[in-house]
Design a protein around this motif. Sequence first.
Motif, mmCIF file in Angstrom:
data_model
loop_
_atom_site.group_PDB
_atom_site.id
_atom_site.type_symbol
_atom_site.label_atom_id
_atom_site.label_comp_id
_atom_site.label_asym_id
_atom_site.label_seq_id
_atom_site.Cartn_x
_atom_site.Cartn_y
_atom_site.Cartn_z
ATOM 1 N N ARG A 154 6.898 45.988 28.054
ATOM 2 C CA ARG A 154 5.943 46.132 26.950
ATOM 3 C C ARG A 154 6.088 44.995 25.945
ATOM 4 N NH1 ARG A 154 5.723 52.416 25.102
ATOM 5 N NH2 ARG A 154 4.326 51.470 23.548
ATOM 6 N N VAL A 155 7.315 44.578 25.669
ATOM 7 C CA VAL A 155 7.550 43.468 24.738
ATOM 8 C C VAL A 155 6.950 42.178 25.299
ATOM 9 C CG1 VAL A 155 9.325 41.981 23.740
ATOM 10 C CG2 VAL A 155 9.584 44.477 23.651
ATOM 11 N N THR A 156 7.216 41.897 26.556
ATOM 12 C CA THR A 156 6.701 40.669 27.178
ATOM 13 C C THR A 156 5.178 40.659 27.193
ATOM 14 O OG1 THR A 156 8.675 40.494 28.565
ATOM 15 C CG2 THR A 156 6.732 39.262 29.259
ATOM 16 N N ALA A 157 4.566 41.804 27.513
ATOM 17 C CA ALA A 157 3.105 41.886 27.567
ATOM 18 C C ALA A 157 2.491 41.647 26.186
ATOM 19 C CB ALA A 157 2.679 43.248 28.103
ATOM 20 N N VAL A 210 15.613 24.187 18.491
ATOM 21 C CA VAL A 210 16.482 25.158 19.159
ATOM 22 C C VAL A 210 16.952 24.607 20.500
ATOM 23 C CG1 VAL A 210 16.576 27.491 20.095
ATOM 24 C CG2 VAL A 210 15.285 27.043 18.004
ATOM 25 N N ASP A 211 18.254 24.797 20.764
ATOM 26 C CA ASP A 211 18.871 24.335 22.012
ATOM 27 C C ASP A 211 18.703 22.828 22.204
ATOM 28 O OD1 ASP A 211 19.669 26.929 22.641
ATOM 29 O OD2 ASP A 211 17.805 27.353 23.707
ATOM 30 N N HIS A 248 4.769 32.094 23.611
ATOM 31 C CA HIS A 248 5.571 31.906 24.821
ATOM 32 C C HIS A 248 6.956 31.380 24.446
ATOM 33 C CE1 HIS A 248 1.880 32.686 26.958
ATOM 34 N NE2 HIS A 248 1.286 31.685 26.341
ATOM 35 N N LYS A 249 7.786 32.283 23.966
ATOM 36 C CA LYS A 249 9.150 31.949 23.566
ATOM 37 C C LYS A 249 10.115 32.908 24.252
ATOM 38 C CE LYS A 249 8.129 28.699 20.526
ATOM 39 N NZ LYS A 249 8.508 27.291 20.763
ATOM 40 N N PRO A 250 11.345 32.457 24.535
ATOM 41 C CA PRO A 250 12.345 33.380 25.088
ATOM 42 C C PRO A 250 12.600 34.542 24.122
ATOM 43 C CG PRO A 250 13.083 31.093 25.252
ATOM 44 C CD PRO A 250 11.858 31.082 24.390
ATOM 45 N N VAL A 277 12.986 36.916 18.524
ATOM 46 C CA VAL A 277 11.630 37.294 18.884
ATOM 47 C C VAL A 277 11.601 38.646 19.608
ATOM 48 C CG1 VAL A 277 9.733 36.694 20.444
ATOM 49 C CG2 VAL A 277 10.693 34.956 18.925
ATOM 50 N N GLY A 278 12.448 38.816 20.612
ATOM 51 C CA GLY A 278 12.456 40.055 21.376
ATOM 52 C C GLY A 278 12.824 41.260 20.539
#
Length: 454
Positions: free
Chosen positions: A115-118, A252-253, A126-128, A94-95
């Motif tokens: 900027r990526v988080t925003a 995942v996980d 809402h994913k890591p 995702v990032g």
Amino acid sequence: MSVILRLKDFTFSYPEAVAPVLNRLNLEVETGRCYCLTGPTGSGKTTLALALKGLLSDGSYDGKIDMPGQTDGNSMAVGMVLQDPEVQLLTSTVGAEVAFGLENLCVSPAEMPQRVTAALQAVGLHKPLDYPVDKLSMGQKYRLLIAALLVMEPQLLILDEPGAQLDPDGLELLRNSLRHLKDSGVAILLCEHRPDELLAEIDIFWQLDNVGSLQQGRYQKDTAASTIQPPEPVCEAGEVLLQVENLAFLGVDDQPVWTDVSFSVGRGSRYALTGLNGTGKTTLLRCVAGFLSPQQGQVRILGDAPDASRLRGRLGCLFQNPQKQIFETTVRAEIAFPLKRFGLKTPEIESRVAEALAACAIGHLADQSPHKLSYGQKHLVALASVLAPRPELLLLDDPLAGLDDFHSLAVMELLIHYNRQHGTTLLWTSHDPEAWSGWADQVLHLERGRLVAR
């Protein structure tokens, strides 16, 4: 406001096409305004969006596209999310997907995380940052691509059918984002069959017709679906065709997607499986069909555990993405393919193909390549190919994706016809819990990892 894009007498024709798909179009796009392009399935909305982005290659065109607001060399002045998000994703996490554009714009690495988080927060994903892209649902992938464009601050943002992929929560977040984008001077073009949830932010409507002409005007909702009464429920279902007991699936996980899922489906009944983006509807359907193995519980389908050889011809599956089950060179051959595998004789094959073409109203596409059709038309071709064998149980993953109201109603009526005429048992998914639920005998709703019967 200033004009950033202008079409002058623009005409486009695909190779070997009898008539142009876009015919002498004239339009202007101004900063800070939201435009909505509507039109029937297959009318050329995506083609026009691709033209504005500069992505049309095959074919010929006349007229002119002026982009006075685009600076030389800035290829990302126009950002576009395609109707099928899977063909546009580039990275594994995702990032990285959101940061990819920033890297190409030579943004300082120190600026990227914020900027990526925003951008991800703006679309409600809402994913890591290291979350695998291939574990996202189709709607979540669409949100991810919107974030990947927002982070680059485009001058014009084009979204192709966001309503086909986003649930009500996602559309509400998108509406808020559109408001902020307009306030900052960004122009937006929505190609959308059902813009109801976004009406508050839309300034101008354009309508494409079936001959490629463009008209400007107000949105008129097709009321046909709301005026036709849903079919009567099945009073008594027959023998149990599908039994799901205590199913659990880990994602995942090793985090549970859902647990303790149990339900049964009787012969001749109609079931809807609903839930927001990412709740695991597609995963559950794949477990039922035997494509995925659950970590707990069991599935009995048509008397035993899922097995491809035993269920051939008796179980039909319509995938959420039609690209994954279309591979023949013509629409006619695509529909005939499973019938040939089942060993039917030529006269019966021809009869079934003709029936499916007529039922899905795609007879005029019979000799065309399915790969060159619109997303909605591909969905109709895939549907025809799974209906032609007349399966006993039909699993449909979001069967109305990419279809306008007219074709959506036609598909639902068609499914009910097969349900009544051929006894086909139906289980379909939808990310809108309220849409078409009245057409099912029972609604199963996935929420917070649990299945709730409505």
